[in-house]
Structure formats: structure tokens, C-alpha cells
Design a protein around this motif. Structure first.
Motif, PDB file in Angstrom:
ATOM      1  N   GLU A  70       5.393  13.103   0.409  1.00 44.64           N
ATOM      2  CA  GLU A  70       5.155  11.818  -0.261  1.00 44.64           C
ATOM      3  C   GLU A  70       5.312  10.649   0.703  1.00 44.64           C
ATOM      4  O   GLU A  70       4.715   9.595   0.509  1.00 44.64           O
ATOM      5  CB  GLU A  70       6.141  11.658  -1.430  1.00 44.64           C
ATOM      6  CG  GLU A  70       5.861  12.587  -2.604  1.00 44.64           C
ATOM      7  CD  GLU A  70       6.954  12.533  -3.661  1.00 44.64           C
ATOM      8  OE1 GLU A  70       8.109  12.197  -3.325  1.00 44.64           O
ATOM      9  OE2 GLU A  70       6.641  12.835  -4.825  1.00 44.64           O
ATOM     10  N   HIS A  71       6.131  10.844   1.746  1.00 40.25           N
ATOM     11  CA  HIS A  71       6.425   9.741   2.670  1.00 40.25           C
ATOM     12  C   HIS A  71       5.791  10.039   4.021  1.00 40.25           C
ATOM     13  O   HIS A  71       6.461  10.245   5.025  1.00 40.25           O
ATOM     14  CB  HIS A  71       7.933   9.522   2.759  1.00 40.25           C
ATOM     15  CG  HIS A  71       8.499   9.130   1.433  1.00 40.25           C
ATOM     16  ND1 HIS A  71       8.786   7.821   1.085  1.00 40.25           N
ATOM     17  CD2 HIS A  71       8.751   9.870   0.325  1.00 40.25           C
ATOM     18  CE1 HIS A  71       9.216   7.786  -0.167  1.00 40.25           C
ATOM     19  NE2 HIS A  71       9.208   9.010  -0.659  1.00 40.25           N
ATOM     20  N   THR A  72       4.476  10.094   4.026  1.00 38.80           N
ATOM     21  CA  THR A  72       3.703  10.456   5.213  1.00 38.80           C
ATOM     22  C   THR A  72       2.601   9.440   5.441  1.00 38.80           C
ATOM     23  O   THR A  72       1.939   9.022   4.490  1.00 38.80           O
ATOM     24  CB  THR A  72       3.051  11.848   5.021  1.00 38.80           C
ATOM     25  OG1 THR A  72       4.009  12.755   4.483  1.00 38.80           O
ATOM     26  CG2 THR A  72       2.562  12.408   6.342  1.00 38.80           C
ATOM     27  N   THR A  74       0.621   5.922   6.270  1.00 37.09           N
ATOM     28  CA  THR A  74       0.794   4.657   5.561  1.00 37.09           C
ATOM     29  C   THR A  74       1.146   4.993   4.115  1.00 37.09           C
ATOM     30  O   THR A  74       0.369   5.654   3.430  1.00 37.09           O
ATOM     31  CB  THR A  74      -0.505   3.833   5.623  1.00 37.09           C
ATOM     32  OG1 THR A  74      -0.821   3.565   6.991  1.00 37.09           O
ATOM     33  CG2 THR A  74      -0.345   2.518   4.862  1.00 37.09           C
ATOM     34  N   HIS A  75       2.343   4.614   3.676  1.00 38.00           N
ATOM     35  CA  HIS A  75       2.780   5.086   2.361  1.00 38.00           C
ATOM     36  C   HIS A  75       3.652   4.080   1.626  1.00 38.00           C
ATOM     37  O   HIS A  75       4.130   3.105   2.196  1.00 38.00           O
ATOM     38  CB  HIS A  75       3.459   6.451   2.456  1.00 38.00           C
ATOM     39  CG  HIS A  75       4.810   6.417   3.095  1.00 38.00           C
ATOM     40  ND1 HIS A  75       4.994   6.507   4.451  1.00 38.00           N
ATOM     41  CD2 HIS A  75       6.049   6.319   2.559  1.00 38.00           C
ATOM     42  CE1 HIS A  75       6.279   6.461   4.738  1.00 38.00           C
ATOM     43  NE2 HIS A  75       6.954   6.333   3.603  1.00 38.00           N
ATOM     44  N   PHE A  76       3.815   4.366   0.354  1.00 38.90           N
ATOM     45  CA  PHE A  76       4.484   3.510  -0.631  1.00 38.90           C
ATOM     46  C   PHE A  76       5.808   4.155  -1.013  1.00 38.90           C
ATOM     47  O   PHE A  76       5.861   5.376  -1.206  1.00 38.90           O
ATOM     48  CB  PHE A  76       3.567   3.411  -1.858  1.00 38.90           C
ATOM     49  CG  PHE A  76       3.980   2.435  -2.912  1.00 38.90           C
ATOM     50  CD1 PHE A  76       3.434   1.160  -2.943  1.00 38.90           C
ATOM     51  CD2 PHE A  76       4.874   2.799  -3.904  1.00 38.90           C
ATOM     52  CE1 PHE A  76       3.787   0.255  -3.942  1.00 38.90           C
ATOM     53  CE2 PHE A  76       5.230   1.904  -4.899  1.00 38.90           C
ATOM     54  CZ  PHE A  76       4.686   0.626  -4.916  1.00 38.90           C
ATOM     55  N   ASP A  77       6.867   3.359  -1.131  1.00 30.28           N
ATOM     56  CA  ASP A  77       8.160   3.855  -1.623  1.00 30.28           C
ATOM     57  C   ASP A  77       8.409   3.274  -3.018  1.00 30.28           C
ATOM     58  O   ASP A  77       8.381   2.054  -3.207  1.00 30.28           O
ATOM     59  CB  ASP A  77       9.307   3.387  -0.725  1.00 30.28           C
ATOM     60  CG  ASP A  77       9.371   4.115   0.611  1.00 30.28           C
ATOM     61  OD1 ASP A  77       8.496   4.943   0.906  1.00 30.28           O
ATOM     62  OD2 ASP A  77      10.327   3.826   1.359  1.00 30.28           O
ATOM     63  N   ALA A  78       8.679   4.139  -3.979  1.00 32.02           N
ATOM     64  CA  ALA A  78       9.024   3.706  -5.340  1.00 32.02           C
ATOM     65  C   ALA A  78      10.547   3.658  -5.494  1.00 32.02           C
ATOM     66  O   ALA A  78      11.276   4.303  -4.729  1.00 32.02           O
ATOM     67  CB  ALA A  78       8.416   4.672  -6.355  1.00 32.02           C
ATOM     68  N   ILE A  80      12.615   5.148  -7.362  1.00 31.68           N
ATOM     69  CA  ILE A  80      13.287   6.437  -7.543  1.00 31.68           C
ATOM     70  C   ILE A  80      13.555   7.142  -6.207  1.00 31.68           C
ATOM     71  O   ILE A  80      14.338   8.098  -6.147  1.00 31.68           O
ATOM     72  CB  ILE A  80      12.446   7.343  -8.483  1.00 31.68           C
ATOM     73  CG1 ILE A  80      13.293   8.487  -9.058  1.00 31.68           C
ATOM     74  CG2 ILE A  80      11.218   7.879  -7.767  1.00 31.68           C
ATOM     75  CD1 ILE A  80      12.551   9.323 -10.100  1.00 31.68           C
ATOM     76  N   HIS A  81      12.926   6.654  -5.131  1.00 34.75           N
ATOM     77  CA  HIS A  81      13.135   7.252  -3.809  1.00 34.75           C
ATOM     78  C   HIS A  81      14.599   7.168  -3.386  1.00 34.75           C
ATOM     79  O   HIS A  81      15.080   8.025  -2.656  1.00 34.75           O
ATOM     80  CB  HIS A  81      12.239   6.537  -2.798  1.00 34.75           C
ATOM     81  CG  HIS A  81      12.345   7.037  -1.391  1.00 34.75           C
ATOM     82  ND1 HIS A  81      12.389   8.373  -1.074  1.00 34.75           N
ATOM     83  CD2 HIS A  81      12.404   6.364  -0.199  1.00 34.75           C
ATOM     84  CE1 HIS A  81      12.466   8.507   0.246  1.00 34.75           C
ATOM     85  NE2 HIS A  81      12.495   7.313   0.792  1.00 34.75           N
ATOM     86  N   TRP A  82      15.324   6.136  -3.839  1.00 37.13           N
ATOM     87  CA  TRP A  82      16.686   5.917  -3.360  1.00 37.13           C
ATOM     88  C   TRP A  82      17.674   6.040  -4.498  1.00 37.13           C
ATOM     89  O   TRP A  82      17.347   5.708  -5.640  1.00 37.13           O
ATOM     90  CB  TRP A  82      16.793   4.525  -2.717  1.00 37.13           C
ATOM     91  CG  TRP A  82      17.746   4.505  -1.568  1.00 37.13           C
ATOM     92  CD1 TRP A  82      18.962   3.872  -1.519  1.00 37.13           C
ATOM     93  CD2 TRP A  82      17.592   5.152  -0.303  1.00 37.13           C
ATOM     94  NE1 TRP A  82      19.559   4.099  -0.309  1.00 37.13           N
ATOM     95  CE2 TRP A  82      18.749   4.880   0.459  1.00 37.13           C
ATOM     96  CE3 TRP A  82      16.589   5.959   0.254  1.00 37.13           C
ATOM     97  CZ2 TRP A  82      18.926   5.379   1.757  1.00 37.13           C
ATOM     98  CZ3 TRP A  82      16.770   6.446   1.539  1.00 37.13           C
ATOM     99  CH2 TRP A  82      17.922   6.151   2.268  1.00 37.13           C
ATOM    100  N   LEU A 220       6.618  -0.537   1.678  1.00 34.54           N
ATOM    101  CA  LEU A 220       5.387  -0.082   2.340  1.00 34.54           C
ATOM    102  C   LEU A 220       5.713   0.107   3.801  1.00 34.54           C
ATOM    103  O   LEU A 220       6.410  -0.722   4.400  1.00 34.54           O
ATOM    104  CB  LEU A 220       4.268  -1.118   2.206  1.00 34.54           C
ATOM    105  CG  LEU A 220       3.550  -1.226   0.877  1.00 34.54           C
ATOM    106  CD1 LEU A 220       2.642  -2.462   0.880  1.00 34.54           C
ATOM    107  CD2 LEU A 220       2.724   0.029   0.608  1.00 34.54           C
ATOM    108  N   GLN A 221       5.237   1.191   4.402  1.00 37.56           N
ATOM    109  CA  GLN A 221       5.489   1.397   5.812  1.00 37.56           C
ATOM    110  C   GLN A 221       4.308   2.057   6.487  1.00 37.56           C
ATOM    111  O   GLN A 221       3.392   2.531   5.819  1.00 37.56           O
ATOM    112  CB  GLN A 221       6.768   2.189   6.051  1.00 37.56           C
ATOM    113  CG  GLN A 221       6.880   3.469   5.258  1.00 37.56           C
ATOM    114  CD  GLN A 221       7.834   3.324   4.083  1.00 37.56           C
ATOM    115  OE1 GLN A 221       9.027   3.368   4.266  1.00 37.56           O
ATOM    116  NE2 GLN A 221       7.327   3.157   2.887  1.00 37.56           N
ATOM    117  N   CYS A 222       4.380   2.030   7.830  1.00 41.95           N
ATOM    118  CA  CYS A 222       3.253   2.483   8.652  1.00 41.95           C
ATOM    119  C   CYS A 222       2.003   1.651   8.347  1.00 41.95           C
ATOM    120  O   CYS A 222       0.886   2.183   8.285  1.00 41.95           O
ATOM    121  CB  CYS A 222       2.984   3.971   8.481  1.00 41.95           C
ATOM    122  SG  CYS A 222       4.409   5.040   8.726  1.00 41.95           S
TER     123      CYS A 222
HETATM  124 MN    MN Z   1       9.061   6.134   2.671  1.00 43.90          MN
END
Ligand code: MN
Length: 260
Positions: A70-72, A74-78, A80-82, A220-222
Motif C-alpha cells: 500500500e505504501h509503494t 507515489t502514494h497516499f497515507d490514510a 488508519i496507517h498510524w 502524500l509521499q514520493c
Molecule cells: Mn506511506
């Protein structure tokens, strides 16, 4: 908003009066994935496996099976990730409000500092200096940290050393402040995470994740091409895949930018 405003927008996109900037890396097997200390579970790299290509396996069609974390890319973090966001309502990519997928962005250019120091940290005084020039960050805006890190080759991109990754990001105080005092909808970076490479040693550890997701905000990252965005006025479209109870997903991130 009158319905013809939407048609005006579509016309402006079509004519080029509104520029569409792609902030997304190509999802590929060689894109670096985050590396955690060995005692933790690890993200797998992207795999693209051909099913058929106009051949005996499928004479008229080409398609692939694709697998990815899921975290690969350019990706989005919701949220619930943390752990800080685990009990919030609508905290996964399939339940988050669709309207949160479109929001304006403030872009803070720290590329000069990041070129000098891979461990550069964004701070409250630096954002206040940006605000003195460009105005106060409005609520429900993305803050995107431009470092030009996306222009590095893959080895320098992860910048792994014996003591972990050395990549720029926010310090703890600025993340708490952006969430609580500016009400940002999320925070985006060009690096492999929303947090700095050494953020595991911060208090709290990984403050971008801690404060953003604890308040139901996003990451958002990458990202790439942040150098093509104005400091204010771009509108970001970031709609993650609708993975059941998903903590994040690769996605296409685009920015709409009015021509000046
Ligand atoms: Mn991530």
C-alpha cells in the motif's frame, strides 16, 4: 457553485489555460521502497507480471498482474496507517470522504536547504517566514514540502547509511502546529515518507504520521514536479485506490494550476 463553472474549468483544462501537472512517479519494480529496521515487517517492491501480450496466452490483448504494498511509489497515507488514527471514523482509503481528495496546496520551497543538508528539517519559523511572503496557510490546504529530492538517482533517493535513512522532512513542532494551528488537510513530500529519514529518533517518533493521522489528516509521499507549482493557488487531486480497510495506496496525483 453554478454548474457552468465546472464546464468552464473543463474548457480551461482542455485549452491549456489551466495547466495539469503530474506529481506522480511511474510505478515500477525498481522504485525504492522504505526499509525498516530488520525486526519489523517489510514492504515488498512492485511486481509486474505479464499475463499475455498478443500471443498464445491471449492473442488480441496485453495485460499484467500487478502486486504492490500500500505504501509503494507515489502514494497516499490514510489516518488508519498510524496508531494515533486507528480509532477515528472513516479512517481508511475506502471510507474517507471523497471530497477530501480535492484541496488546494501551499508549496514551501526548501530545495536550497535540502541540497546543503540531507537531514534538513522544516520548522515553525521557516513556515512563518513563508507566510510573511505568501500569506497565512488557509485551513484544509495541503502543505507540500519541496526539496527537489525527487530529482535524485535511486541510491541517493533513499540515502541509507549504517544508522538509517538521511532525508529531509518536518520537525515535530511544525507538524503539531500545522495540524492544530493551521488545520492542514495533509502534508506531502518528495521523499520516501512524510517524515524525515531520522524521524524515528524524534519525540514523538515519526511526528508527521503521529500528528497528521491522529487528527484524521493525510499524507502524500514520493511526489515529483513540485518545482512546477506556484507557492499558492494550485489545486491537488489525490484519490487513492478504494482498497477495503486500506491504510494507503499508490495513486496518480495531479495538480491544477492557473496560467498566469
Ligand atoms: Mn506511506
Amino acid at each position: 457553485m453554478q454548474s457552468n463553472n465546472l464546464l468552464e474549468l473543463a474548457g480551461a483544462v482542455s485549452s491549456g489555460a489551466v495547466r495539469v501537472v503530474d506529481l506522480t512517479f511511474t510505478l515500477s519494480p525498481d522504485f525504492p521502497v522504505i526499509v525498516l529496521p530488520p525486526e519489523f515487517g517489510q514492504a515488498a517492491p512492485v511486481r509486474i507480471q505479464e499475463i499475455s501480450r498478443y500471443d498464445g496466452r491471449g492473442p488480441a490483448w496485453y495485460w499484467n498482474n500487478v502486486t504492490f504494498g500500500e505504501h509503494t511509489g507515489t502514494h497516499f497515507d490514510a489516518p488508519i496507517h498510524w496508531f494515533t488514527g486507528k480509532n477515528l471514523p472513516n479512517n481508511a482509503v475506502d471510507t474517507m470522504p471523497a471530497k477530501d481528495m480535492i484541496a488546494p496546496a501551499c508549496v514551501i520551497d526548501c530545495s536550497a536547504q535540502a541540497a546543503q543538508d540531507p537531514d534538513f528539517l522544516l520548522t515553525v519559523p521557516l513556515v512563518e517566514a513563508w507566510e510573511a511572503k505568501h500569506g497565512r496557510i488557509p485551513e484544509r490546504n495541503w502543505v507540500l514540502l519541496r526539496t527537489d529530492w525527487s530529482k535524485k538517482g535511486w541510491r541517493d533517493y533513499s540515502n541509507l547509511r549504517d544508522d538509517g535513512a538521511h532525508t529531509p522532512g518536518p520537525n515535530s513542532a511544525v507538524m503539531k502546529w500545522l495540524v492544530e494551528e493551521r488545520g492542514v488537510i495533509g502534508f506531502g513530500t518528495e521523499t520516501i515518507g512524510t517524515d524525515a529519514g531520522q524521524a524515528g529518533h524524534f519525540e514523538p517518533p515519526y511526528p508527521a504520521h503521529h500528528f497528521l493521522h491522529g487528527a484524521g489528516r493525510y499524507g502524500l509521499q514520493c511526489l515529483c514536479n513540485l518545482d512546477q507549482l506556484p507557492p499558492t493557488g494550485a489545486v491537488i487531486v489525490a484519490s487513492p485506490l478504494k482498497i477495503q480497510n486500506g491504510s494507503g495506496s499508490p495513486l496518480r496525483v495531479i495538480a491544477l494550476v492557473a496560467s498566469t
